[in-house]
Scaffold this motif. Structure first.
Motif, PDB file in Angstrom:
ATOM      1  N   VAL A   1      -3.431  10.081  -4.559  1.00  0.00           N
ATOM      2  CA  VAL A   1      -3.083   9.033  -4.073  1.00  0.00           C
ATOM      3  C   VAL A   1      -1.508   9.033  -3.679  1.00  0.00           C
ATOM      4  N   ARG A   2      -0.833   9.488  -4.127  1.00  0.00           N
ATOM      5  CA  ARG A   2       0.626   9.338  -4.030  1.00  0.00           C
ATOM      6  C   ARG A   2       0.629   9.936  -2.741  1.00  0.00           C
ATOM      7  N   ALA A   3       0.006  11.534  -2.850  1.00  0.00           N
ATOM      8  CA  ALA A   3       0.517  12.091  -1.379  1.00  0.00           C
ATOM      9  C   ALA A   3      -0.438  11.870  -0.534  1.00  0.00           C
ATOM     10  N   ALA A   4      -1.181  10.780  -0.274  1.00  0.00           N
ATOM     11  CA  ALA A   4      -2.518  10.320   0.546  1.00  0.00           C
ATOM     12  C   ALA A   4      -1.106   8.974   1.452  1.00  0.00           C
TER      13      ALA A   4
ATOM     14  N   ASP B   1      -4.964  12.448 -13.930  1.00  0.00           N
ATOM     15  CA  ASP B   1      -2.816  13.155 -13.224  1.00  0.00           C
ATOM     16  C   ASP B   1      -3.163  13.514 -11.769  1.00  0.00           C
ATOM     17  N   ARG B   2      -3.869  14.388 -11.692  1.00  0.00           N
ATOM     18  CA  ARG B   2      -4.525  14.634 -10.205  1.00  0.00           C
ATOM     19  C   ARG B   2      -4.899  13.553  -8.821  1.00  0.00           C
ATOM     20  N   ASP B   3      -5.595  12.875  -9.501  1.00  0.00           N
ATOM     21  CA  ASP B   3      -6.460  11.783  -8.969  1.00  0.00           C
ATOM     22  C   ASP B   3      -5.272  11.184  -8.594  1.00  0.00           C
ATOM     23  N   ARG B   4      -4.425  10.415  -9.044  1.00  0.00           N
ATOM     24  CA  ARG B   4      -3.149  10.018  -9.149  1.00  0.00           C
ATOM     25  C   ARG B   4      -2.558  10.201  -8.035  1.00  0.00           C
ATOM     26  N   ASP B   5      -1.929  11.528  -8.261  1.00  0.00           N
ATOM     27  CA  ASP B   5      -1.230  11.986  -7.513  1.00  0.00           C
ATOM     28  C   ASP B   5      -1.366  12.558  -5.794  1.00  0.00           C
TER      29      ASP B   5
ATOM     30  N   GLU C   1       0.500  -0.712  -0.355  1.00  0.00           N
ATOM     31  CA  GLU C   1       0.060   0.208  -0.075  1.00  0.00           C
ATOM     32  C   GLU C   1       0.950   1.411   0.363  1.00  0.00           C
ATOM     33  N   ASN C   2       2.120   1.665   0.444  1.00  0.00           N
ATOM     34  CA  ASN C   2       3.554   2.354   0.620  1.00  0.00           C
ATOM     35  C   ASN C   2       3.769   2.298  -0.882  1.00  0.00           C
ATOM     36  N   SER C   3       3.512   1.673  -1.515  1.00  0.00           N
ATOM     37  CA  SER C   3       4.612   1.675  -3.036  1.00  0.00           C
ATOM     38  C   SER C   3       3.483   1.857  -4.273  1.00  0.00           C
ATOM     39  N   ASP C   4       4.353   2.791  -4.981  1.00  0.00           N
ATOM     40  CA  ASP C   4       3.390   3.260  -7.090  1.00  0.00           C
ATOM     41  C   ASP C   4       4.057   2.253  -7.829  1.00  0.00           C
TER      42      ASP C   4
END
Length: 283
Positions: A98-101, A92-96, A75-78
């Motif tokens: 997810v990564r930021a959270a 892209d905005r939603d992917r960013d 869960e902590n990897s992209d």
């Protein structure tokens, strides 16, 4: 006269003592080191739930035995299949977002929901210790727990600097408790032991002095996509009782030595694989 339960009437629950008896008959060694992959759904109803299942395992191992479970955190990897499935179809905005959270990995507190409730119960049990790898950690409890989890290098998922190699040295047993060979993590150690294994880049979120940062590293390209076939060949070729089979609770289960499985896989993989890895594993 039929003795089958009436429709709508649940079958009797398994007891902690009953599960312990099944584990003994299967061959779990008292005082040994045991790594478990489990499907509680396959085990069926148990009086006392997951705590009773964990208790039965500890009862059979005894005070000198050590219980080990995976505590993986994709869960902590992209760069994980888990992440790709989570962001599939997102912009892209939603992917960013997810990564930021994604929270930074903390071996003391980060949950490992993808490995199942039994593993999480062992990880959170009193006296349990956990290895430090931010994606493929292991948790263990018992006299040899510290030895098993020590020295897990952050750039070595499941190779010589991981708990799998320590379990190999200890001739640990593996219990597939209602799980198939597709979840047999030990086979990954063989991927490190074949000549010139393919490598790839991984990335995850780690903690650094109270701050959160992304960390990128290179390691062996892990691929569990053919582990079910590998396990079937291992089971067919192994001399009894190298792979013992019996039900634990309602779960069809298998028990075998980790070095036997790794040795077979080290021979099997170069002969059977073609091309690169498919990245089927969770990290």
């Amino acid at each position: 006269m039929s003795t089958a339960p009436a429709l709508g009437v649940p079958s009797a629950s398994h007891s902690r003592a009953g599960l312990a008896g099944h584990l003994v008959r299967l061959g779990v060694e008292r005082g040994g080191v045991l790594m478990v992959h489990a499907s509680l759904r396959a085990v069926g109803a148990v009086d006392g739930g997951v705590l009773a299942v964990a208790g039965a395992l500890r009862d059979v191992l005894g005070p000198q035995g050590t219980l080990v479970v995976p505590a993986f955190t994709p869960e902590n990897s992209d760069t994980s299949p888990h992440y790709r499935a989570r962001v599939d179809g997102l912009g892209d905005r939603d992917r960013d977002a997810v990564r930021a959270a994604m929270p930074a990995f903390d071996p003391a507190t980060t949950a490992a929901p993808s490995v199942g409730l039994l593993a999480e119960t062992v990880r959170r049990s009193p006296g349990s210790v956990r290895s430090a790898h931010p994606q493929t950690s292991f948790a263990a409890v018992g006299p040899l727990a510290g030895r098993v989890v020590a020295g897990h290098h952050p750039d070595c998922h499941l190779g010589e600097d991981s708990p799998l190699a320590r379990l190999y040295d200890l001739r640990a047993q593996i219990l597939l408790l209602g799980s198939g060979f597709g979840s047999c993590t030990a086979f990954h150690l063989a991927e490190y032991r074949v000549p010139s294994p393919p490598r790839r880049t991984y990335r995850c979120v780690v903690g650094d002095g109270g701050t959160r940062r992304w960390w990128e590293y290179e390691d062996v390209a892990l691929d569990d996509s053919d582990f079910a076939a590998l396990g079937a060949d291992f089971e067919r070729s192994a001399r009894p009782p190298a792979v013992a089979s019996a039900s634990v609770g309602s779960a069809p289960s298998r028990l075998f030595r980790l070095p036997d499985a790794v040795g077979f896989a080290t021979r099997w993989l170069p002969e059977r694989r073609r091309g690169g890895a498919d990245d089927g594993v969770s990290p």
